[in-house]
Scaffold this motif. Structure first.
Motif, PDB file in Angstrom:
ATOM      1  N   THR A 104      -3.717  19.496  16.944  1.00 48.70           N
ATOM      2  CA  THR A 104      -3.320  18.230  16.483  1.00 48.70           C
ATOM      3  C   THR A 104      -4.101  17.713  15.250  1.00 48.70           C
ATOM      4  OG1 THR A 104      -4.591  17.309  18.395  1.00 48.70           O
ATOM      5  CG2 THR A 104      -2.276  17.272  18.733  1.00 48.70           C
ATOM      6  N   GLU A 105      -4.111  16.643  14.526  1.00 47.54           N
ATOM      7  CA  GLU A 105      -4.697  16.409  13.513  1.00 47.54           C
ATOM      8  C   GLU A 105      -4.812  14.937  13.155  1.00 47.54           C
ATOM      9  OE1 GLU A 105      -4.292  18.500   9.827  1.00 47.54           O
ATOM     10  OE2 GLU A 105      -5.357  16.972   8.794  1.00 47.54           O
ATOM     11  N   TYR A 106      -5.827  14.120  12.991  1.00 50.96           N
ATOM     12  CA  TYR A 106      -5.657  12.595  12.942  1.00 50.96           C
ATOM     13  C   TYR A 106      -6.493  12.489  11.750  1.00 50.96           C
ATOM     14  CZ  TYR A 106      -4.410  12.832  18.052  1.00 50.96           C
ATOM     15  OH  TYR A 106      -3.603  13.054  18.943  1.00 50.96           O
ATOM     16  N   THR A 107      -5.816  11.267  10.802  1.00 50.68           N
ATOM     17  CA  THR A 107      -6.682  10.559  10.227  1.00 50.68           C
ATOM     18  C   THR A 107      -7.920   9.757  10.768  1.00 50.68           C
ATOM     19  OG1 THR A 107      -6.643   9.110   8.136  1.00 50.68           O
ATOM     20  CG2 THR A 107      -5.612   8.288   9.945  1.00 50.68           C
ATOM     21  N   VAL A 108      -8.898   9.800   9.858  1.00 52.80           N
ATOM     22  CA  VAL A 108     -10.250   9.137  10.526  1.00 52.80           C
ATOM     23  C   VAL A 108     -10.253   7.903  11.304  1.00 52.80           C
ATOM     24  CG1 VAL A 108     -12.679   8.576   9.986  1.00 52.80           C
ATOM     25  CG2 VAL A 108     -11.635  10.848   8.919  1.00 52.80           C
ATOM     26  N   SER A 109      -9.442   7.113  10.563  1.00 49.26           N
ATOM     27  CA  SER A 109      -9.296   5.773  11.136  1.00 49.26           C
ATOM     28  C   SER A 109      -8.486   5.560  12.573  1.00 49.26           C
ATOM     29  CB  SER A 109      -8.676   4.894  10.273  1.00 49.26           C
ATOM     30  OG  SER A 109      -7.410   5.196   9.830  1.00 49.26           O
ATOM     31  N   VAL A 110      -7.718   6.374  12.949  1.00 50.93           N
ATOM     32  CA  VAL A 110      -7.151   6.194  14.230  1.00 50.93           C
ATOM     33  C   VAL A 110      -7.903   7.138  15.208  1.00 50.93           C
ATOM     34  CG1 VAL A 110      -5.230   5.896  12.949  1.00 50.93           C
ATOM     35  CG2 VAL A 110      -5.308   8.107  13.828  1.00 50.93           C
ATOM     36  N   LYS A 111      -8.785   8.162  14.880  1.00 47.33           N
ATOM     37  CA  LYS A 111      -9.343   9.056  15.850  1.00 47.33           C
ATOM     38  C   LYS A 111      -9.960   8.304  17.130  1.00 47.33           C
ATOM     39  CE  LYS A 111     -10.304  13.471  13.339  1.00 47.33           C
ATOM     40  NZ  LYS A 111     -11.672  14.062  12.713  1.00 47.33           N
ATOM     41  N   GLY A 112      -9.635   8.828  18.252  1.00 46.76           N
ATOM     42  CA  GLY A 112     -10.136   8.237  19.377  1.00 46.76           C
ATOM     43  C   GLY A 112      -9.442   7.094  19.800  1.00 46.76           C
ATOM     44  N   ARG A 113      -8.466   6.440  19.283  1.00 49.24           N
ATOM     45  CA  ARG A 113      -7.676   5.111  19.443  1.00 49.24           C
ATOM     46  C   ARG A 113      -6.295   5.817  19.744  1.00 49.24           C
ATOM     47  NH1 ARG A 113      -6.658   1.306  16.111  1.00 49.24           N
ATOM     48  NH2 ARG A 113      -7.089   2.567  14.424  1.00 49.24           N
ATOM     49  N   PHE A 114      -5.697   6.584  18.821  1.00 49.04           N
ATOM     50  CA  PHE A 114      -4.306   7.346  18.819  1.00 49.04           C
ATOM     51  C   PHE A 114      -4.120   8.852  19.389  1.00 49.04           C
ATOM     52  CE2 PHE A 114      -2.397   4.563  15.074  1.00 49.04           C
ATOM     53  CZ  PHE A 114      -3.112   3.510  15.658  1.00 49.04           C
ATOM     54  N   LYS A 118       0.956  -1.346   0.166  1.00 46.85           N
ATOM     55  CA  LYS A 118       0.085   0.101   0.037  1.00 46.85           C
ATOM     56  C   LYS A 118       0.933   1.366   0.097  1.00 46.85           C
ATOM     57  CE  LYS A 118      -3.940  -2.037   2.465  1.00 46.85           C
ATOM     58  NZ  LYS A 118      -4.948  -1.932   3.398  1.00 46.85           N
ATOM     59  N   GLU A 119       0.370   2.472  -0.413  1.00 48.30           N
ATOM     60  CA  GLU A 119       0.986   3.482  -0.285  1.00 48.30           C
ATOM     61  C   GLU A 119       1.210   4.201   1.083  1.00 48.30           C
ATOM     62  OE1 GLU A 119      -0.439   5.195  -4.711  1.00 48.30           O
ATOM     63  OE2 GLU A 119      -0.980   6.278  -2.829  1.00 48.30           O
ATOM     64  N   ARG A 120       2.017   4.914   1.309  1.00 47.18           N
ATOM     65  CA  ARG A 120       2.205   5.622   2.483  1.00 47.18           C
ATOM     66  C   ARG A 120       1.090   6.311   2.817  1.00 47.18           C
ATOM     67  NH1 ARG A 120       7.689   8.490   3.168  1.00 47.18           N
ATOM     68  NH2 ARG A 120       6.584   9.855   1.799  1.00 47.18           N
ATOM     69  N   GLU A 121       0.590   6.367   4.184  1.00 44.18           N
ATOM     70  CA  GLU A 121      -0.476   7.280   4.454  1.00 44.18           C
ATOM     71  C   GLU A 121      -0.407   8.261   5.635  1.00 44.18           C
ATOM     72  OE1 GLU A 121      -4.182   5.349   5.597  1.00 44.18           O
ATOM     73  OE2 GLU A 121      -3.161   3.971   7.110  1.00 44.18           O
ATOM     74  N   PHE A 122      -1.033   9.148   5.597  1.00 41.99           N
ATOM     75  CA  PHE A 122      -1.031   9.969   6.937  1.00 41.99           C
ATOM     76  C   PHE A 122      -1.636   9.480   8.057  1.00 41.99           C
ATOM     77  CE2 PHE A 122      -1.005  13.940   9.333  1.00 41.99           C
ATOM     78  CZ  PHE A 122      -2.296  14.040   9.898  1.00 41.99           C
TER      79      PHE A 122
END
Length: 122
Positions: A58-68, A43-47
């Protein structure tokens, strides 16, 4: 320029936690915004997350919000990525990156570390 070294990766079971560290050297660390990215096999590198120079934004990608959670300690020249409730799909090589204040964006960085492997088993 700034040099970046990641650490803290490893093998963990799904639902577990890891804390990644990104240690910086070379220049005044508080002059840099920092981001975490990841790249899974094939896969490609992702933010993943970003933090500004003083930790106030701070900013998060949707898939990690609330976990990271991304944080930084400028006195220690270190940025952290606390990863909780890990899932198999979080398996990847994780990279930290830095950019000088006023340059780039939360998706565009000048300096990169070598990466640390995170593997999540079911």
């Amino acid at each position: 320029q700034v040099q970046l070294v990641e650490s803290g990766g490893g093998l963990v079971q799904a639902g577990g936690s890891l804390r990644l560290s990104c240690a910086a050297s070379g220049r005044t660390f508080s002059n840099y915004h920092v981001g975490w990215f990841r790249q899974a096999p094939g896969k490609e590198r992702e933010f993943v997350a970003a933090i500004n120079w003083n930790g106030g934004i701070t900013e998060y990608t949707v898939s990690v919000k609330g976990r990271f959670t991304i944080s930084r300690d400028n006195a220690k020249n270190t940025v952290y990525l606390q990863m909780n409730s890990l899932k198999r799909e979080d398996t990847a090589v994780y990279y930290c990156a830095a950019r000088s204040i006023g340059r780039g964006s939360t998706r565009s960085y000048d300096y990169w570390g070598q990466g640390t492997q995170v593997s999540v088993s079911s």
